[in-house]
Design a protein around this motif. Sequence first.
Motif, short mmCIF file in Angstrom:
data_model
loop_
_atom_site.label_atom_id
_atom_site.label_comp_id
_atom_site.label_asym_id
_atom_site.label_seq_id
_atom_site.Cartn_x
_atom_site.Cartn_y
_atom_site.Cartn_z
N LEU A 282 30.48 54.73 26.29
CA LEU A 282 29.67 53.90 27.70
C LEU A 282 29.71 52.35 27.39
N SER A 283 29.12 51.98 26.35
CA SER A 283 28.60 50.50 25.89
C SER A 283 30.24 49.87 25.56
N ASN A 284 31.08 50.63 24.95
CA ASN A 284 32.38 50.05 24.62
C ASN A 284 33.09 49.59 25.91
N PHE A 285 33.10 50.49 26.82
CA PHE A 285 33.82 50.50 28.17
C PHE A 285 33.01 49.26 29.06
N LEU A 286 31.83 49.18 29.20
CA LEU A 286 31.02 48.11 29.80
C LEU A 286 31.01 46.79 29.24
N ILE A 287 31.24 46.67 27.89
CA ILE A 287 31.55 45.40 27.61
C ILE A 287 33.00 44.89 27.56
N GLY A 288 33.97 45.86 27.27
CA GLY A 288 35.28 45.46 27.51
C GLY A 288 35.66 45.13 28.84
N THR A 289 35.12 45.73 29.81
CA THR A 289 35.61 45.48 31.12
C THR A 289 35.78 43.96 31.73
N PRO A 290 34.69 43.62 31.75
CA PRO A 290 34.68 42.25 32.39
C PRO A 290 35.53 41.14 31.66
N TYR A 291 35.71 41.45 30.20
CA TYR A 291 36.53 40.61 29.33
C TYR A 291 37.93 40.81 29.84
N LEU A 292 38.16 42.27 30.05
CA LEU A 292 39.82 42.35 30.51
C LEU A 292 39.85 41.90 32.05
N PHE A 293 39.17 41.98 32.69
CA PHE A 293 39.32 41.14 34.13
C PHE A 293 39.42 39.87 33.76
N LEU A 294 38.69 39.11 33.10
CA LEU A 294 38.92 37.79 33.04
C LEU A 294 40.21 37.29 32.50
N ILE A 295 40.55 38.20 31.47
CA ILE A 295 41.90 38.16 31.03
C ILE A 295 43.01 38.23 31.99
N SER A 296 42.84 39.41 32.89
CA SER A 296 43.92 39.60 34.12
C SER A 296 43.69 38.21 34.88
N VAL A 297 42.77 37.68 35.19
CA VAL A 297 42.73 36.82 36.20
C VAL A 297 43.24 35.46 35.55
N VAL A 298 42.91 35.08 34.39
CA VAL A 298 43.65 33.65 33.67
C VAL A 298 45.04 34.09 33.68
N PHE A 299 45.50 35.22 33.19
CA PHE A 299 46.93 35.53 33.09
C PHE A 299 47.58 35.28 34.28
N SER A 300 47.17 35.84 35.33
CA SER A 300 47.68 35.95 36.75
C SER A 300 47.88 34.55 37.19
N VAL A 301 46.43 33.87 37.21
CA VAL A 301 46.47 32.46 37.99
C VAL A 301 47.43 31.46 37.19
N ILE A 302 47.76 31.69 36.15
CA ILE A 302 48.88 30.88 35.45
C ILE A 302 50.20 31.21 35.78
N SER A 303 50.21 32.58 35.37
CA SER A 303 51.86 32.86 35.42
C SER A 303 52.30 33.02 36.95
N TYR A 304 51.55 33.77 37.87
CA TYR A 304 52.02 34.24 38.95
C TYR A 304 52.56 33.21 39.94
N TRP A 305 51.80 32.00 40.03
CA TRP A 305 52.39 30.89 40.68
C TRP A 305 53.28 29.93 40.07
N LEU A 306 53.13 30.15 38.84
CA LEU A 306 54.10 29.28 38.20
C LEU A 306 55.65 29.82 38.39
N SER A 307 55.82 31.27 38.15
CA SER A 307 56.98 31.86 38.36
C SER A 307 57.56 32.10 39.87
N ASN A 308 56.39 31.98 40.80
CA ASN A 308 57.00 31.85 42.01
C ASN A 308 56.87 33.47 42.52
#
Length: 630
Positions: A445-471
């Motif tokens: 439970l603790s591993n899931f809870l601590i990892g989830t926000p970081y993975l969400f942050l990674i998903s957002v950062v990755f998408s904000v950069i690559s999604y719009w650059l690639s069109n």
Amino acid sequence: MTASPSTSSGDKARDVEKGTSEAHLLNTTISSLSWSSISVTTTKSSPSEILHNSTGIVRAGEILAIMGPSGSGKTTLLNILARRPLPSSLSFPSTTPEICLNGSPIPLSEFESISRFVEQDDALIGSLTVRETLSFASKLASRQNGRERLARIESLLDSFGLQDQADTLVGTAIRKGISGGQKRRLGVASQLITAPKVLFLDEPTSGLDAVGSWEVVRYLKGVARRNNLIVIASIHQPSTTTFNLFDKLLLLSHGKTHYFGPVGEVTSHYEGLGERWPVHVNPAEVLLELVNTDFADDKTEARRRLEERQQAWEGSDRARKLTADVASQPKGEVVERGTAADKKPSLPSTVVTLVHRSFVKSYRDVVAYGIRLAMYTGLAIMMGTVWLRLPATQESIIPLTNSIFYGSAFLSFMAVAYCPAYLEDYMQFIKEKRNGLYGATEMILSNFLIGTPYLFLISVVFSVISYWLSNFQPTAKAFFTWVLWLFLDLLAAEGLVVLITSIFPSFVISLALVAFANGLWMSVDGFMVPPTSLNVFWKYVFHYWDYQKYVFENMMINEFSERVYACATTESGCQCMWQTDLADQCLIRGQGVLDQYGYKPGYMGKDIGIMMGIIVGYRVAAWIVLKLKK
Ligand SMILES: Nc1ncnc2c1ncn2[C@@H]1O[C@H](COP(=O)(O)OP(=O)(O)OP(=O)(O)O)[C@@H](O)[C@H]1O
């Protein structure tokens, strides 16, 4: 050596003697720990004896050293005395031996509540400070009010001479922290926070120099003596000063006892056997030489003499007295049980403590998430600039498809970078589970809870950069759908790492297997061979529970189902690479691209459900694995 223990550490030694407010450590209930006739054999078809007829007693306030050459059975005996489960390759030839407190056996749960085991490998978290290490150990072990917790921490910092290092980091591979000896002292102190009455230590001085070893044992002895604790430690080859700190010695060779009794009387025992005891030589060295046959020129003669010495011990008055002492122990009750066990923290409170600890670790230790965040950001910039501003024309369809595959598959593949950080948490978990602090549920439970926000942050950062650059499809809905699928992708990939590393907690093996598994999921996710032509074996055995299939399929639908692309116009007219109902307008309907894969929109809810099932499935499987770990 930089200084002699007896001079350089005088002040600290005086501190130890002086004592501090250690009221919580005081043992008033356990007067002795004893065992009788413990033998252990291997479970092979021709069993060999690992431990033979071991008997002993340690009284409150005493510190026992279990000493012997490598392979003599020290760790095996220590684990048995600490009532740890025996590995399946070993067994007791008769009934399971009884480890008695005050002359009586007590239930395992009660034994666990009043004893602690300090591992050889400290398994401390390098990115915590000394004080934080004690504070988290205390929160995980017991429910105390803040004042009492602080008092215990301060008292242990004093007792183990760590007050000056209280706010220093323990130290990681890239950040220097406290010294090796201080780490050992902290390891012991963090086990004493729950006020156990019995302490087991597996080679507490291994890897330390003479001064460091002496300090560890010296502090330990001071605390044990002042508070009437029972301490049992296996030890390899202590220096003279360290050896003399122990009260009792159990000397083992090939699993057999050669001596059990006060350290000060071992010389007279061997002199009584006619051995010449050299002066000015470390007694521990002499003893190890007496019971070690490994380096003898004439092995047969050495074994014969060893056998003789062992027989002499068995026939000695000391051995007879020991057996009689153990047998005639008054059978007392363990009246007041460990206070710690009575007030164990609740499951939610343990999970909160673990999440808090991981959070501190995650922002201080770049290996946990920092490096991965940097790596994914770099990958996003690389992808966004390679697949740069692709127009909505037919030439972009294959690059866009490739980018969807590469982005989703490579991102999940790179989850292997989480293996080392998880492995560290896993080792910590095993140590803490063995000491009865928490179990698989809290860990998962603790591993899931601590990892989830970081993975969400990674998903957002990755998408904000690559999604719009690639069109990719330039709508908010399509962007957020993309983020959602990337997030689910990373959650599943991390679950896979947690599962595989829990099964094979080895850096190289888990890395290789996670890479292999992701390679397999990549090849059957539908990109390499469209599901419409994938052969039935791979389709029905692997494709449908491949988490990357759902990510690739839904990202493809997200891009193509509602978008149209311009065909090429040449001198000879319009040329469309995909023939759809818009061909007469020189356009391609995106669905035409999806048709070749057999993808249809409208199933996203179901697919999210399946994906969550896979994510939960990985975690449940890892939970089962951790539950079964000893
Ligand atoms: N799980 C096991 N299965 C089979 N044999 C084992 C097992 N554990 C230990 N042994 C054997 O039992 C003997 C004693 O091992 P043990 O680890 O207790 O010795 P030790 O004195 O602690 O050694 P060291 O100082 O090298 O750690 C060795 O010969 C070892 O190979």
